[in-house]
Design a protein around this motif. Structure first.
Motif, PDB file in Angstrom:
ATOM      1  N   MET A  11      -3.542  17.911  13.697  1.00  0.00           N
ATOM      2  CA  MET A  11      -2.199  17.480  13.997  1.00  0.00           C
ATOM      3  C   MET A  11      -1.067  18.155  13.684  1.00  0.00           C
ATOM      4  SD  MET A  11      -0.845  13.852  12.429  1.00  0.00           S
ATOM      5  CE  MET A  11      -2.138  12.751  12.758  1.00  0.00           C
ATOM      6  N   MET A  12      -0.359  18.467  14.575  1.00  0.00           N
ATOM      7  CA  MET A  12       1.143  19.246  14.454  1.00  0.00           C
ATOM      8  C   MET A  12       2.178  18.179  14.006  1.00  0.00           C
ATOM      9  SD  MET A  12       0.597  22.690  16.749  1.00  0.00           S
ATOM     10  CE  MET A  12       2.276  22.978  16.827  1.00  0.00           C
ATOM     11  N   LEU A  13       2.882  18.634  13.192  1.00  0.00           N
ATOM     12  CA  LEU A  13       4.173  17.910  12.696  1.00  0.00           C
ATOM     13  C   LEU A  13       5.459  18.468  12.837  1.00  0.00           C
ATOM     14  CD1 LEU A  13       2.648  15.954   9.619  1.00  0.00           C
ATOM     15  CD2 LEU A  13       2.909  15.040  11.880  1.00  0.00           C
ATOM     16  N   ALA A  14       6.419  18.046  13.310  1.00  0.00           N
ATOM     17  CA  ALA A  14       7.581  18.626  13.344  1.00  0.00           C
ATOM     18  C   ALA A  14       8.411  17.981  12.265  1.00  0.00           C
ATOM     19  CB  ALA A  14       8.477  18.255  14.951  1.00  0.00           C
ATOM     20  N   LYS A  15       9.195  18.834  11.717  1.00  0.00           N
ATOM     21  CA  LYS A  15       9.857  18.251  10.450  1.00  0.00           C
ATOM     22  C   LYS A  15      10.879  17.333  10.802  1.00  0.00           C
ATOM     23  CE  LYS A  15       9.771  20.859   6.174  1.00  0.00           C
ATOM     24  NZ  LYS A  15       9.154  19.915   5.411  1.00  0.00           N
ATOM     25  N   GLY A  16      11.196  16.145  10.379  1.00  0.00           N
ATOM     26  CA  GLY A  16      12.347  15.548  11.132  1.00  0.00           C
ATOM     27  C   GLY A  16      13.262  15.301   9.920  1.00  0.00           C
ATOM     28  N   LYS A  17      14.136  14.368  10.213  1.00  0.00           N
ATOM     29  CA  LYS A  17      15.393  14.232   9.091  1.00  0.00           C
ATOM     30  C   LYS A  17      14.771  13.326   7.994  1.00  0.00           C
ATOM     31  CE  LYS A  17      20.218  13.738  10.409  1.00  0.00           C
ATOM     32  NZ  LYS A  17      21.038  12.852  10.941  1.00  0.00           N
ATOM     33  N   ASN A  18      14.168  12.230   8.313  1.00  0.00           N
ATOM     34  CA  ASN A  18      13.359  11.513   7.234  1.00  0.00           C
ATOM     35  C   ASN A  18      12.082  11.662   7.346  1.00  0.00           C
ATOM     36  OD1 ASN A  18      16.052  10.374   6.241  1.00  0.00           O
ATOM     37  ND2 ASN A  18      16.033   9.291   8.174  1.00  0.00           N
ATOM     38  N   LEU A  19      11.503  11.327   8.372  1.00  0.00           N
ATOM     39  CA  LEU A  19       9.851  11.347   8.715  1.00  0.00           C
ATOM     40  C   LEU A  19       9.622  12.326   9.309  1.00  0.00           C
ATOM     41  CD1 LEU A  19       8.956   7.561   9.185  1.00  0.00           C
ATOM     42  CD2 LEU A  19       8.442   8.829   7.444  1.00  0.00           C
ATOM     43  N   ASP A  20       8.492  13.170   9.344  1.00  0.00           N
ATOM     44  CA  ASP A  20       7.915  13.858  10.315  1.00  0.00           C
ATOM     45  C   ASP A  20       7.486  13.350  11.446  1.00  0.00           C
ATOM     46  OD1 ASP A  20       8.721  15.735   8.351  1.00  0.00           O
ATOM     47  OD2 ASP A  20       6.572  16.199   7.834  1.00  0.00           O
ATOM     48  N   VAL A  21       7.633  13.948  12.672  1.00  0.00           N
ATOM     49  CA  VAL A  21       7.242  13.588  14.132  1.00  0.00           C
ATOM     50  C   VAL A  21       5.997  14.344  14.436  1.00  0.00           C
ATOM     51  CG1 VAL A  21       8.095  13.455  16.388  1.00  0.00           C
ATOM     52  CG2 VAL A  21       9.708  13.541  14.696  1.00  0.00           C
ATOM     53  N   VAL A  22       5.292  13.295  15.104  1.00  0.00           N
ATOM     54  CA  VAL A  22       3.916  13.891  15.449  1.00  0.00           C
ATOM     55  C   VAL A  22       4.130  14.725  16.514  1.00  0.00           C
ATOM     56  CG1 VAL A  22       1.470  13.454  16.299  1.00  0.00           C
ATOM     57  CG2 VAL A  22       2.630  12.071  14.398  1.00  0.00           C
ATOM     58  N   ALA A  23       3.941  15.926  16.821  1.00  0.00           N
ATOM     59  CA  ALA A  23       4.054  16.723  18.091  1.00  0.00           C
ATOM     60  C   ALA A  23       2.876  17.012  18.960  1.00  0.00           C
ATOM     61  CB  ALA A  23       4.778  18.159  17.531  1.00  0.00           C
ATOM     62  N   GLN A  24       1.697  17.130  18.018  1.00  0.00           N
ATOM     63  CA  GLN A  24       0.495  17.299  18.955  1.00  0.00           C
ATOM     64  C   GLN A  24      -0.539  16.918  18.222  1.00  0.00           C
ATOM     65  OE1 GLN A  24       0.163  21.595  20.091  1.00  0.00           O
ATOM     66  NE2 GLN A  24      -1.782  21.276  20.941  1.00  0.00           N
ATOM     67  N   VAL A  25      -1.728  16.327  18.788  1.00  0.00           N
ATOM     68  CA  VAL A  25      -2.919  15.844  18.111  1.00  0.00           C
ATOM     69  C   VAL A  25      -4.177  16.432  19.011  1.00  0.00           C
ATOM     70  CG1 VAL A  25      -4.273  13.951  17.473  1.00  0.00           C
ATOM     71  CG2 VAL A  25      -1.746  13.842  17.374  1.00  0.00           C
ATOM     72  N   GLU A  26      -4.973  17.136  17.933  1.00  0.00           N
ATOM     73  CA  GLU A  26      -6.051  17.536  18.645  1.00  0.00           C
ATOM     74  C   GLU A  26      -7.394  16.876  17.923  1.00  0.00           C
ATOM     75  OE1 GLU A  26      -9.116  21.341  18.477  1.00  0.00           O
ATOM     76  OE2 GLU A  26      -6.647  21.539  18.008  1.00  0.00           O
ATOM     77  N   ARG A  27      -8.198  15.989  18.808  1.00  0.00           N
ATOM     78  CA  ARG A  27      -9.442  15.413  18.183  1.00  0.00           C
ATOM     79  C   ARG A  27     -10.404  16.158  17.972  1.00  0.00           C
ATOM     80  NH1 ARG A  27     -10.908   9.371  20.795  1.00  0.00           N
ATOM     81  NH2 ARG A  27     -13.245   9.473  19.964  1.00  0.00           N
ATOM     82  N   ARG A  28     -10.897  16.094  16.655  1.00  0.00           N
ATOM     83  CA  ARG A  28     -12.386  17.012  16.390  1.00  0.00           C
ATOM     84  C   ARG A  28     -13.509  16.158  16.452  1.00  0.00           C
ATOM     85  NH1 ARG A  28     -11.246  21.652  12.554  1.00  0.00           N
ATOM     86  NH2 ARG A  28     -13.365  21.408  12.265  1.00  0.00           N
ATOM     87  N   GLY A  29     -14.342  16.517  17.437  1.00  0.00           N
ATOM     88  CA  GLY A  29     -15.407  15.749  17.344  1.00  0.00           C
ATOM     89  C   GLY A  29     -15.284  14.364  18.170  1.00  0.00           C
ATOM     90  N   ASP A  30     -16.379  13.441  18.050  1.00  0.00           N
ATOM     91  CA  ASP A  30     -16.314  12.567  19.052  1.00  0.00           C
ATOM     92  C   ASP A  30     -16.775  11.248  17.727  1.00  0.00           C
ATOM     93  OD1 ASP A  30     -17.437  10.332  20.678  1.00  0.00           O
ATOM     94  OD2 ASP A  30     -19.363  11.497  21.224  1.00  0.00           O
ATOM     95  N   ALA A  31     -15.974  10.192  18.136  1.00  0.00           N
ATOM     96  CA  ALA A  31     -16.355   9.131  17.186  1.00  0.00           C
ATOM     97  C   ALA A  31     -16.843   7.694  17.769  1.00  0.00           C
ATOM     98  CB  ALA A  31     -14.904   8.882  16.397  1.00  0.00           C
ATOM     99  N   ARG A  32     -17.320   7.766  18.911  1.00  0.00           N
ATOM    100  CA  ARG A  32     -17.597   6.530  19.557  1.00  0.00           C
ATOM    101  C   ARG A  32     -18.830   5.813  18.753  1.00  0.00           C
ATOM    102  NH1 ARG A  32     -20.873   9.203  24.630  1.00  0.00           N
ATOM    103  NH2 ARG A  32     -19.875  10.992  24.056  1.00  0.00           N
ATOM    104  N   TYR A  33     -19.552   6.413  18.223  1.00  0.00           N
ATOM    105  CA  TYR A  33     -20.753   5.629  17.258  1.00  0.00           C
ATOM    106  C   TYR A  33     -19.954   5.115  16.106  1.00  0.00           C
ATOM    107  CZ  TYR A  33     -23.478   7.544  20.839  1.00  0.00           C
ATOM    108  OH  TYR A  33     -24.164   7.919  22.166  1.00  0.00           O
ATOM    109  N   ILE A  34     -18.883   5.473  15.578  1.00  0.00           N
ATOM    110  CA  ILE A  34     -18.209   5.029  14.586  1.00  0.00           C
ATOM    111  C   ILE A  34     -17.623   3.732  14.838  1.00  0.00           C
ATOM    112  CG2 ILE A  34     -16.649   5.184  12.632  1.00  0.00           C
ATOM    113  CD1 ILE A  34     -17.224   8.156  12.651  1.00  0.00           C
TER     114      ILE A  34
END
Ligand SMILES: [Zn+2]
Length: 197
Positions: free
Chosen positions: A1-24
């Motif tokens: 997950m890439m986060l951009a520094k925000g004023k108060n909260l960081d902003v999610v800039a990009q998310v890469e999913r690692r692996g498969d979670a369908r059986y979970i």
């Protein structure tokens, strides 16, 4: 997950999913163990202090929980033991933490308060722990030694997994000084599936 520094909260800039979670996501028990992994990490990690070892362990455990050929309880227990080790709370499994006697090949008693397996004599006076069979102690020792391949080959009975979980979860909750909600949930769905004796 890439986060951009925000004023108060960081902003999610990009998310890469690692692996498969369908059986979970398609299995209540597997979801419950994945929640346990997430809850433990959330409780022990400090914000902005990445620990590569824990990240890799979480990714590996989630991949294992998503593998329908594997036993989720056994993988979650392995995760808890590894976390205890990383946090410096690995249980004492060679000598009784109360009197120092080397543990013999006899059934013992696991005490989270004293941080390990008590000899039968000391265990008889302990109120807060749980019983541990000879085989339960063997499994804990193998896990503590990090013998992953050997652990993977074991076919652990429900009773052995009960003992191992009781010991490790008790040790973890004692050291975190908190109750883990996902453990309550796991126990409630398990009890619901068990036929009364
Ligand atoms: Zn003792």
């Amino acid at each position: 997950m890439m986060l951009a520094k925000g004023k108060n909260l960081d902003v999610v800039a990009q998310v890469e999913r690692r692996g498969d979670a369908r059986y979970i996501s398609g299995d209540l028990r597997r979801t419950a163990y994945a929640c346990l992994v997430a809850e433990i990490v959330d409780k022990v990690m400090e914000d902005r202090h990445p620990v590569d070892e824990i990240f890799e362990l979480v990714v590996l455990t989630l991949q294992r929980l998503n593998d329908v050929k594997r036993v989720p309880r056994a993988d979650a227990a392995w995760f808890v033991m590894r976390m205890l080790d990383v946090l410096g709370y690995a249980p004492q499994l060679q000598d009784c933490p109360d009197c120092g006697t080397p543990l013999s090949k006899a059934a013992g008693w696991f005490s989270p308060l004293l941080g390990g397996v008590l000899c039968p004599r000391c265990g008889a006076h302990d109120q807060g722990g749980s019983p541990l069979s000879v085989n339960g102690l063997k499994v804990l020792r193998l896990m503590a030694a990090g013998q992953a391949e050997l652990y993977d080959r074991l076919r652990l009975s429900d009773q052995l997994l009960d003992e191992v979980e009781h010991a490790l979860d008790g040790q973890l909750e004692y050291h975190l000084d908190r109750h883990l909600k996902s453990l309550d949930f796991i126990r409630s769905i398990r009890d619901g599936h068990r036929t009364p004796a």
